[in-house]
Design an enzyme around this catalytic site. Structure first.
Site, short mmCIF file in Angstrom:
data_model
loop_
_atom_site.label_atom_id
_atom_site.label_comp_id
_atom_site.label_asym_id
_atom_site.label_seq_id
_atom_site.Cartn_x
_atom_site.Cartn_y
_atom_site.Cartn_z
N HIS A 1 67.71 55.52 54.89
CA HIS A 1 68.60 56.64 55.24
C HIS A 1 69.07 56.51 56.69
O HIS A 1 70.27 56.58 56.98
CB HIS A 1 67.86 57.95 55.02
CG HIS A 1 68.64 59.17 55.37
ND1 HIS A 1 69.26 59.96 54.42
CD2 HIS A 1 68.90 59.77 56.57
CE1 HIS A 1 69.87 60.98 55.02
NE2 HIS A 1 69.67 60.88 56.32
N GLU A 2 68.12 56.31 57.59
CA GLU A 2 68.49 56.21 59.01
C GLU A 2 69.25 54.92 59.30
O GLU A 2 70.09 54.89 60.21
CB GLU A 2 67.24 56.32 59.89
CG GLU A 2 66.45 57.61 59.73
CD GLU A 2 67.29 58.87 59.91
OE1 GLU A 2 68.31 58.82 60.64
OE2 GLU A 2 66.94 59.91 59.31
N GLU B 1 76.53 61.83 57.35
CA GLU B 1 75.52 61.94 56.29
C GLU B 1 75.95 61.19 55.03
O GLU B 1 75.11 60.73 54.26
CB GLU B 1 75.24 63.41 55.97
CG GLU B 1 74.47 64.15 57.03
CD GLU B 1 73.13 63.52 57.36
OE1 GLU B 1 72.52 62.89 56.48
OE2 GLU B 1 72.69 63.64 58.52
N HIS C 1 72.83 55.73 58.90
CA HIS C 1 73.38 56.33 60.11
C HIS C 1 73.67 55.26 61.16
O HIS C 1 74.73 55.26 61.80
CB HIS C 1 72.39 57.34 60.69
CG HIS C 1 72.37 58.66 59.98
ND1 HIS C 1 73.48 59.45 59.82
CD2 HIS C 1 71.34 59.35 59.41
CE1 HIS C 1 73.16 60.57 59.17
NE2 HIS C 1 71.86 60.53 58.92
#
Length: 501
Positions: free
Chosen positions: A265-266, A295, A269
């Site tokens: 997930h990160e 997001e 980003h």
């Protein structure tokens, strides 16, 4: 053709904006340090440091000469990129110039002080420790919103901080569509879903081994270690620019899948940040479009890549190298384990793709009530538990796994919606990629992520803030934001997993 005077004015504007950006980026590094490396006793000084930087950035942005430059340039003929830069700076200037500098400093300082209070409250399961800071932050952010737009709903003004061009009313319409679609699907999984492999990765795992696996994952995804690093934090986050995009995760003794998906997930980003134009650093053209678009990138990589069966076919051998006890696990079992619907899960960041959005809706409703003055700070834990039972059929045993689980309220309000906006847009992006890239799932299966990443970089990352949010969504996918693709995606995916189709 631009005149020399116009070019000089635009160049002066960029110089000023770059200075403001660099002050803000320095603040991000201090924030990263506060969350990862800073000794616990450093908070009083760090709060003052961050407050000073916020104040300097605010003073630079609201300088009278900045306003004069914007006025002059708005009357000139500008090319598309110049016009986008002036549009974005004007928006920031108009909002900032209406807010007193002392209020900016107080919000920053209170936010910094609230973070260790939240950590202590969560660790000790004592909401009362955090409550005064939360109440004060509500007052301060309402005051700020009223300075910006005194005739508008303060909560809507707060939402525009992170998502300036996507109306809150449209987002709430999407929430209604999701609630109508997800609640019956979750109930169907609960009542009629087939038994799937849920204990595939049961065990106890050393944090060093988990970290090694997360680093393996970042290697395989081709994370640029020359411009990034991996650390741990109480709540995973990414911080940085196109030159330095750092990711964090956290580990659980009895679960390595959650830290793994948090890391992916990160990474999403970070990929957005690293994909921004180097030549536009410090200007709106080299900055991410919005929180919701950001997001979309993290949710895309976490779910449309990292939670696919194709990914687990590719990645499972790496898991087995780190944890040989799973030698007999099949890709199908791993896929099911990574996608099981935790109907009894209290924690948002550990939630599956279905129940996750009920967590978001719950938070958004509580925030609205709290900011509107319809909910006292002392009543937040009880209201949280009430909505958890209504939406998910469970009640947290402690506030630590309930209303204290997220750090986000130390930074303000009306940002949780963007996690769901991101998920909805991620599904829309995936549908477009399926049309434009030959067999992207096979690319994932082979560990060939570059074509997918390059498509996202070209269509999202490199665009910076050239387009408004709604324009960017249409440019990338050919249509406005819609919940249709997300609902179709989860209905098909979880219908297959739980044999509901």
């Amino acid at each position: 053709m631009a005149t020399d005077e116009q070019e000089s004015g635009y160049s002066d504007l960029l110089d000023r904006v770059r200075r403001i950006s660099n002050v803000g980026n320095a603040g991000m590094v201090l924030y990263w340090d506060q969350q990862t490396k800073m000794p616990e006793g450093g908070t009083p000084a760090r709060a003052k440091q961050l407050s000073a930087l916020q104040s300097i950035a605010h003073e630079l942005l609201t300088d009278d000469e900045m306003g004069d430059l914007l006025d002059e340039l708005e009357g000139e003929e500008l090319d598309d990129e110049q016009a986008a830069v002036v549009r974005e700076i004007r928006r920031e200037y108009d909002r900032a110039v209406s807010v007193p500098n002392e209020l900016v400093e107080e919000i920053s300082e209170t936010s910094s002080e609230a973070q260790p209070a939240w950590r202590e409250a969560k660790a000790e399961d004592e909401f009362e420790t955090f409550a005064p800071y939360l109440d004060r932050l509500r007052e301060l952010h309402i005051e700020r919103a009223e300075h910006i737009a005194p005739e508008e709903d303060p909560y809507g003004v707060m939402f525009e901080d992170g998502e300036p061009y996507l109306p809150l009313e449209r987002v709430e319409e999407i929430f209604d569509e999701l609630r109508d679609g997800l609640v019956p699907l979750i109930e169907e999984v609960q009542e009629n879903g087939a038994d799937i492999a849920v204990d595939t990765f049961a065990g106890t795992f050393d944090s060093e081994d988990q970290e090694a696996l997360c680093r393996d994952t970042l290697d395989l995804l081709n994370y640029d270690w020359d411009r990034g690093r991996l650390d741990t934090a109480p709540h995973p986050f990414m911080s940085g620019t196109q030159y330095d995009a750092r990711v964090t995760t956290r580990f659980h003794e009895d679960d390595f899948v959650d830290p793994l998906t948090a890391t992916i997930h990160e990474f999403g980003h970070a990929t957005y940040q690293l994909g921004l134009r180097d030549d536009a650093y410090g200007t709106p053209l080299g900055q991410s479009r919005s929180s919701g678009i950001h997001e979309s990138q993290s949710r895309f990589w976490e779910n449309h890549v990292g939670r696919t069966e194709a990914f687990w076919e590719f990645f499972l051998p790496t898991v087995k190298e780190r944890f040989p006890e799973f030698e007999d696990v099949t890709p199908e079992e791993a896929y099911e384990a990574a996608n099981q619907v935790f109907t009894d899960n209290m924690i948002r960041v550990e939630a599956d793709e279905l129940t996750y959005h009920m967590h978001i809706i719950l938070r958004s409703e509580i925030e609205r009530e709290f900011v509107a003055g319809d909910l006292d700070v002392a009543d937040i834990p009880a209201r949280w538990n009430e909505l958890m039972e209504e939406y998910l059929g469970i009640v947290p045993e402690t506030d630590s796994e309930g209303c204290l689980q997220d750090i986000h309220w130390t930074s303000g309000f009306a940002s949780f919606q963007n996690y769901t906006v991101g998920s909805v847009f991620a599904a829309q992006l995936w549908a477009t990629i399926e049309d434009e890239i030959d067999d992207p799932m096979e690319l994932i299966r082979e560990g060939e992520f570059a074509p997918i990443r390059d498509w996202l970089t070209e269509n999202i990352h490199e665009q910076g803030q050239t387009y408004t949010t709604d324009e960017l969504i249409e440019e990338a996918t050919g249509e406005p934001l819609t919940a249709e693709y997300f609902l179709d995606y989860v209905t098909e995916k979880y219908g297959d997993i739980y044999d509901l189709n």
